[in-house]
Design a protein around this motif. Structure first.
Motif, PDB file in Angstrom:
ATOM      1  N   ALA A 118       1.073  -1.115   0.024  1.00 15.50           N
ATOM      2  CA  ALA A 118      -0.025  -0.054   0.015  1.00 15.50           C
ATOM      3  C   ALA A 118       1.015   1.179  -0.083  1.00 15.50           C
ATOM      4  N   VAL A 119       0.236   2.388  -0.473  1.00 14.49           N
ATOM      5  CA  VAL A 119       0.921   3.615  -0.346  1.00 14.49           C
ATOM      6  C   VAL A 119       0.459   4.544   0.624  1.00 14.49           C
ATOM      7  N   LEU A 120       0.831   5.154   1.448  1.00 12.96           N
ATOM      8  CA  LEU A 120       0.542   6.126   2.647  1.00 12.96           C
ATOM      9  C   LEU A 120       0.720   7.375   2.056  1.00 12.96           C
ATOM     10  N   ASP A 121      -0.266   8.382   1.737  1.00 18.87           N
ATOM     11  CA  ASP A 121      -0.260   9.699   1.361  1.00 18.87           C
ATOM     12  C   ASP A 121      -0.025  10.541   2.848  1.00 18.87           C
ATOM     13  N   VAL A 122       0.989  10.903   3.145  1.00 16.15           N
ATOM     14  CA  VAL A 122       1.215  11.503   4.429  1.00 16.15           C
ATOM     15  C   VAL A 122       0.728  12.815   4.366  1.00 16.15           C
ATOM     16  N   GLN A 123      -0.327  13.118   5.248  1.00 21.87           N
ATOM     17  CA  GLN A 123      -0.758  14.378   5.488  1.00 21.87           C
ATOM     18  C   GLN A 123      -0.718  15.003   7.018  1.00 21.87           C
ATOM     19  N   HIS A 124      -0.202  14.270   7.835  1.00 23.27           N
ATOM     20  CA  HIS A 124       0.200  14.774   9.312  1.00 23.27           C
ATOM     21  C   HIS A 124       1.345  14.211   9.581  1.00 23.27           C
ATOM     22  N   VAL A 125       2.283  14.822  10.495  1.00 23.72           N
ATOM     23  CA  VAL A 125       3.442  14.077  11.181  1.00 23.72           C
ATOM     24  C   VAL A 125       3.492  14.579  12.754  1.00 23.72           C
ATOM     25  N   SER A 185      11.004  12.978  22.790  1.00 25.95           N
ATOM     26  CA  SER A 185      11.925  11.739  23.016  1.00 25.95           C
ATOM     27  C   SER A 185      12.248  11.032  21.816  1.00 25.95           C
ATOM     28  N   GLY A 186      11.871  11.965  20.655  1.00 21.89           N
ATOM     29  CA  GLY A 186      12.192  11.442  19.431  1.00 21.89           C
ATOM     30  C   GLY A 186      11.581  10.533  18.576  1.00 21.89           C
ATOM     31  N   ARG A 187      10.266  10.067  19.263  1.00 19.53           N
ATOM     32  CA  ARG A 187       9.654   9.223  18.471  1.00 19.53           C
ATOM     33  C   ARG A 187       8.736   9.935  17.657  1.00 19.53           C
ATOM     34  N   ARG A 188       8.349   9.322  16.504  1.00 18.51           N
ATOM     35  CA  ARG A 188       7.706  10.030  15.185  1.00 18.51           C
ATOM     36  C   ARG A 188       6.462   9.046  14.924  1.00 18.51           C
ATOM     37  N   TRP A 189       5.605   9.895  14.460  1.00 17.51           N
ATOM     38  CA  TRP A 189       4.244   9.248  13.873  1.00 17.51           C
ATOM     39  C   TRP A 189       3.796   9.866  12.568  1.00 17.51           C
TER      40      TRP A 189
END
Length: 406
Positions: A71-78, A83-87
């Motif tokens: 699948a492809v995720l079209d990144v809209q929010h980050v 502590s350096g964790r990323r979503w």
């Protein structure tokens, strides 16, 4: 072919989570959201944590362990925490039908109808008494045995087999499989799916597997700290006192057998560690305990090892914090002497740093405690973490000894 600029590999429960989304079982869920962001009408909001920074507008390709695009995720929010964790959050576009894991023909789909049926949830070890109770919860009538587990776990194969054998003895019983999906959310994903398929008369018989969970134990510390001695003693103890399948992956042994072409520069040392982590993760996936004892001096390398193991299996760090002076005094191979003479460059503790792990689960110092005491502490910690088997197995701690390094 997609033109996605980045890619990540999903495995275990995270791969199951992606495929659950793609099947539409959680409709209208159509992608991932940032933690705490639950759109109206969504039964839950999946989260996707990533290692590398991304920006809105990028496209993230999601692949399976064979690097097959799913699948492809079209990144809209980050979002990045202190502590350096990323979503990342955005909408998913499917590239192929879900196809991974066991029991494809038994998996819950949008066509699975649980209305008017009793539903019994199972996981881990199947106990005959629980199956009997589930079959007679409300007398006669249709019943569905729903097994919840990781799609590639041996406990899942055994659980489905046991439930299928039981269902064959009943007039109107079915076996349904729901993957134990990791969507980064706190909700019980399986329970959400069952409710959305019409399950209202639901009874939970889920129990943990009686065999200890597979895991990776990393002993890390300076050369001569006592890592290999402790790791070997732990493995010998578990072979004698536990049913847990246990394998020792010593740094020198692994380098000799599967990384002989690598040198000792930082890049090659890191590549050796990632090979150890990959082998250890495969052992853990099938319920084994992989015990590793490399130096692993850099936090970034240990983090990369952890990423290869989790979330499918626990990754446990034991920091053998024996002081440099003591480790150097045990220099049976003369490595420290050669390093101080300039004959071995980038030697950990001399001209290359050792970064102490801030995330260690246990800290041991073999200059002040014996090997038996160290093994006892590791055994106790693993039992408390649920890694070692309990049911029907006596996991004895080593007797306290007066001796030190052996």
């Amino acid at each position: 072919m997609t033109s996605a600029s980045r890619s990540i590999v999903l495995s275990g429960p995270r791969l199951d989570g992606l495929e659950v989304i793609l099947t539409g079982l959680l409709h209208p869920v159509d992608g991932y959201r940032l933690p705490g962001d639950v759109p109206e009408g969504w039964p839950l909001a999946p989260n996707l944590e990533v290692a590398d920074p991304l920006t809105p507008g990028e496209r993230l390709l999601l692949e399976d362990p064979d690097r097959t695009p799913l699948a492809v995720l079209d990144v809209q929010h980050v979002r990045e925490s202190e502590s350096g964790r990323r979503w990342v959050g955005g909408t998913l576009r499917s590239l192929r039908r879900p196809e991974h894991g066991l029991a494809r023909e038994l998996r819950a789909t949008l066509d699975t109808d649980l209305h008017g049926r009793r539903v019994a949830l199972f996981a881990g070890s199947i106990r005959p008494a629980d199956v009997l109770s589930a079959a007679h919860l409300t007398g006669s009538g249709p019943v569905d045995f729903v097994f919840v587990g990781a799609s590639n776990a041996p406990t899942t194969a055994r659980g489905i087999r046991d439930l299928t054998d039981s269902a064959a003895q009943l007039r109107d019983a079915r076996v349904i499989f729901v993957p134990e999906a990791d969507l980064g959310a706190e909700e019980d994903v399986a329970a959400v799916i069952v409710r959305r398929l019409g399950g209202t008369d639901v009874h939970d018989f889920r129990r943990p597997a009686e065999q200890g969970a597979g895991a990776v134990v990393l002993f890390t510390g300076l050369s001569g700290a006592g890592k290999s001695t402790l790791a070997r003693a732990l493995v010998e103890h578990l072979h004698a006192h536990s049913a847990q399948p246990t394998v020792l992956l010593d740094g020198d042994d692994v380098r000799r057998e599967i990384a002989g072409e690598l040198g000792f520069g930082r890049e090659d040392r890191d590549r050796n560690l990632q090979r150890i982590a990959w082998v250890a993760a495969r052992i853990a996936e099938v319920g084994g305990l992989a015990v590793c004892a490399p130096i692993a001096p850099f936090a970034s390398s240990r983090d990369a090892m952890r990423a290869k193991v989790e979330p499918a299996s626990p990754f446990v760090i034991v920091y053998v914090a024996t002081p440099l002076a003591v480790a150097e005094s045990r220099d049976r191979k003369g490595l420290y002497a050669r390093a101080r003479a300039g004959l071995i460059p980038d030697f950990t503790g001399i001209d290359s740093p050792y970064e102490e792990p801030a995330d260690a689960d246990l800290v041991l110092d073999t200059s002040v405690s014996s090997v038996d005491d160290g093994v006892a502490q590791v055994v106790r910690m693993l039992a408390e973490r649920g890694v070692l088997a309990h049911a029907g197995i006596t996991v004895e701690e080593p007797k306290q000894g007066a001796g030190g390094q052996r």
